[in-house]
Design an enzyme around this catalytic site. Structure first.
Site, mmCIF file in Angstrom:
data_model
loop_
_atom_site.group_PDB
_atom_site.id
_atom_site.type_symbol
_atom_site.label_atom_id
_atom_site.label_comp_id
_atom_site.label_asym_id
_atom_site.label_seq_id
_atom_site.Cartn_x
_atom_site.Cartn_y
_atom_site.Cartn_z
ATOM 1 N N SER A 141 0.312 -1.015 0.218
ATOM 2 C CA SER A 141 -0.309 0.054 -0.404
ATOM 3 C C SER A 141 1.210 1.085 -0.113
ATOM 4 O O SER A 141 1.856 1.684 0.808
ATOM 5 C CB SER A 141 -1.033 0.140 1.136
ATOM 6 O OG SER A 141 -1.281 1.468 1.838
ATOM 7 N N LYS A 149 -1.435 -1.131 -4.389
ATOM 8 C CA LYS A 149 -2.371 -0.381 -4.124
ATOM 9 C C LYS A 149 -1.969 0.958 -3.557
ATOM 10 O O LYS A 149 -0.634 1.388 -2.908
ATOM 11 C CB LYS A 149 -3.411 -0.734 -2.336
ATOM 12 C CG LYS A 149 -3.774 -0.110 -1.739
ATOM 13 C CD LYS A 149 -4.342 -0.659 -0.929
ATOM 14 C CE LYS A 149 -4.712 0.079 0.363
ATOM 15 N NZ LYS A 149 -5.029 -0.687 1.336
ATOM 16 N N LYS A 166 -2.908 4.608 -3.057
ATOM 17 C CA LYS A 166 -4.164 5.719 -1.706
ATOM 18 C C LYS A 166 -4.339 6.843 -2.800
ATOM 19 O O LYS A 166 -4.061 7.833 -3.088
ATOM 20 C CB LYS A 166 -2.849 6.825 -0.564
ATOM 21 C CG LYS A 166 -3.036 5.215 0.348
ATOM 22 C CD LYS A 166 -4.180 4.718 0.623
ATOM 23 C CE LYS A 166 -4.004 3.690 1.983
ATOM 24 N NZ LYS A 166 -5.167 3.087 3.274
ATOM 25 N N ASP A 202 -7.148 3.434 -2.946
ATOM 26 C CA ASP A 202 -7.899 3.421 -1.920
ATOM 27 C C ASP A 202 -8.664 4.798 -1.583
ATOM 28 O O ASP A 202 -6.882 5.296 -1.482
ATOM 29 C CB ASP A 202 -7.001 2.473 -0.781
ATOM 30 C CG ASP A 202 -7.892 2.002 0.457
ATOM 31 O OD1 ASP A 202 -8.600 2.907 0.647
ATOM 32 O OD2 ASP A 202 -6.885 1.418 1.429
ATOM 33 N N GLU A 234 -11.181 0.660 -3.805
ATOM 34 C CA GLU A 234 -11.531 0.296 -2.121
ATOM 35 C C GLU A 234 -12.292 1.156 -1.318
ATOM 36 O O GLU A 234 -11.535 2.965 -1.592
ATOM 37 C CB GLU A 234 -9.641 0.428 -1.428
ATOM 38 C CG GLU A 234 -10.080 -0.436 0.538
ATOM 39 C CD GLU A 234 -8.504 -0.895 0.566
ATOM 40 O OE1 GLU A 234 -7.584 -1.143 -0.556
ATOM 41 O OE2 GLU A 234 -8.786 -1.252 2.006
ATOM 42 N N ASP A 257 -13.678 -1.946 3.330
ATOM 43 C CA ASP A 257 -12.643 -2.112 4.358
ATOM 44 C C ASP A 257 -13.474 -1.421 5.520
ATOM 45 O O ASP A 257 -14.338 -2.399 6.151
ATOM 46 C CB ASP A 257 -11.306 -1.484 3.850
ATOM 47 C CG ASP A 257 -10.485 -1.191 4.665
ATOM 48 O OD1 ASP A 257 -11.023 -1.524 5.693
ATOM 49 O OD2 ASP A 257 -9.115 -0.842 4.622
ATOM 50 N N LYS A 270 -9.312 -7.071 8.023
ATOM 51 C CA LYS A 270 -8.569 -6.881 9.093
ATOM 52 C C LYS A 270 -8.881 -6.833 9.987
ATOM 53 O O LYS A 270 -10.342 -6.518 10.577
ATOM 54 C CB LYS A 270 -8.488 -5.141 9.042
ATOM 55 C CG LYS A 270 -8.548 -4.606 8.229
ATOM 56 C CD LYS A 270 -7.930 -2.546 7.954
ATOM 57 C CE LYS A 270 -7.185 -2.589 6.524
ATOM 58 N NZ LYS A 270 -7.921 -0.689 6.389
ATOM 59 N N GLY A 311 -4.061 -3.956 6.024
ATOM 60 C CA GLY A 311 -3.021 -3.803 7.318
ATOM 61 C C GLY A 311 -3.790 -2.395 7.602
ATOM 62 O O GLY A 311 -3.873 -1.517 7.499
#
Ligand code: OSB
Ligand code: MG
Length: 375
Positions: free
Chosen positions: A135, A161, A163, A188, A213, A238, A262, A290
């Site tokens: 990420s 991934k 952000k 995400d 996400e 998520d 998670k 994570g």
């Protein structure tokens, strides 16, 4: 089994580099570790809160309060047949999944050691090796992001991934996709958009993403169902999914096609397995998310990721990506093929560096069976 002693510690750990998400920048982590001594054996768990209530409603400080005033008094001296009994004992406490999960997972580690099996086996996991992605926090420029992606792809990570947030989305995804036409790529948003942004989010469809996400509000499954019907890219939930009931609701509404599990967000291994099972029954793939964990949290993530429906690469990456020195031995290492070998030793299969933990500890509290608080 009897929980003889619970020790709660707050440690401070500095990330090698600041990590930026749509809700803020983090570098100095305040992490709670739980040590549960069960029939004389120490098990470890990590509370995966962040420092402010910006990812979900919990924080490091709310978790300290909830564990101290509600969870520890309920569990200390309790007779358990199995670590999964902890979830039932804590059910009267509403919400607070991360606080509960940190404690329950410590008991899972202890139980696996008492039975002489790896935690993976106690959970019913089947995989010997798990597949890893990374990420990447928000960067200043698309060029800086492409450079970082190059480094991670070079290390072997199987999914990247990014952000994103409004103003730092399309150009960044476009640049990475152009530089790496074939990698598995996802984004995400950590709840940074609204349903009114659907036209804008549709533009992400052109980048052939594995998923987007949590684009919308942290607690709004219904709006995600409306968005999913308008975009081609798979939505992965998520923040919205805190238990198996939420997962079933999201699946039945068509709010997502993938779920990120998670351990903290769903309240520990018992609930995580229930979410996993519901998704498996509905042929929805899952992966392990994570929370910038120390090695203790990472070790639990690895054990959970051995369940058979964890078919997509998770956000479980090498200790060295985040920490100058992690608190477990050996540290979590990722192969050049982007995989982690699941340890075979009993329990989480990594040992906690107690001296280092002591050095990093800023406060600690302990509860012992048979000792009444305040006497
Ligand atoms: O949404 O996955 C998330 C970190 C903090 C809070 C939320 C998230 C994240 C990450 C980090 O993406 C993943 C990692 O621990 O490597
Ligand atoms: Mg996320």
């Amino acid at each position: 089994m009897i929980i003889d002693t619970l020790v709660l510690r707050e440690i401070r750990m500095r990330l090698k580099a600041p990590f930026e998400t749509s809700f803020g920048v983090t570098q100095d982590r305040r992490i709670l570790l739980v040590e549960a001594i069960v029939d004389g054996v120490s098990g470890w768990g990590e509370v995966t809160t962040v420092e402010s209530p910006s990812y979900n409603a919990e924080t490091t400080d709310t978790a300290w309060h909830i564990i101290s005033d509600f969870i520890a008094p309920r569990l200390i001296g309790a007779h358990l047949h199995h670590a999964s009994d902890v979830a039932a004992l804590l059910a009267p406490i509403r919400g607070q999944q991360m606080a509960k999960g940190g404690v329950e997972n410590a008991v899972w580690d202890a139980e696996a050691q008492l039975r002489g099996v790896p935690l993976k086996t106690l959970l019913g996991g089947t995989l010997d090796e798990i597949v890893c992605g990374v990420s990447l926090g928000i960067r200043e420029t698309p060029e800086a992001l492409v450079k970082k992606v190059e480094e991670e792809v070079g290390s072997g990570y199987q999914r990247i991934k990014l952000k994103i947030k409004p103003g730092k989305d399309l150009d960044f995804a476009a640049a990475v996709r152009k530089a790496f036409p074939a990698i598995r790529l996802s984004v995400d948003a950590n709840s940074a958009y609204r349903l009114d942004d659907a036209e804008h989010l549709k533009k992400l469809d052109q980048f052939n993403l594995l998923m987007i996400e949590q684009p919308l509000e942290w607690d709004d499954i219904h709006s995600h169902a409306k968005l999913q019907s308008q975009i081609r890219t798979a939505i992965c939930l998520d923040e919205c999914i805190n238990n198996a009931g939420h997962a079933l609701a999201a699946i039945e509404m068509g709010a997502c096609r993938i779920i990120n599990i998670k351990l903290g967000r769903v309240g520990g291994h018992t609930s995580a397995r229930e979410v996993h099972d519901i998704c498996q029954q509905h042929s929805l793939p899952v992966w392990c998310g994570g929370m910038l964990e120390s090695g203790v949290g990472r070790a639990h993530n690895i054990a959970m990721s051995t369940l058979p429906n964890f078919t997509l690469p998770g956000d479980v990456s090498a200790s060295q990506r985040y920490w100058a020195e992690d608190i477990i031995e050996p540290e979590v290492e990722v192969s050049s093929a982007g995989t982690i070998k699941v340890p075979q030793d009993p329990g989480i299969g990594y040992s906690v560096k107690r001296k280092l933990v002591d050095r990093l500890t800023v406060r600690t509290t302990e509860w012992k069976a048979g000792v009444v608080a305040g006497t």
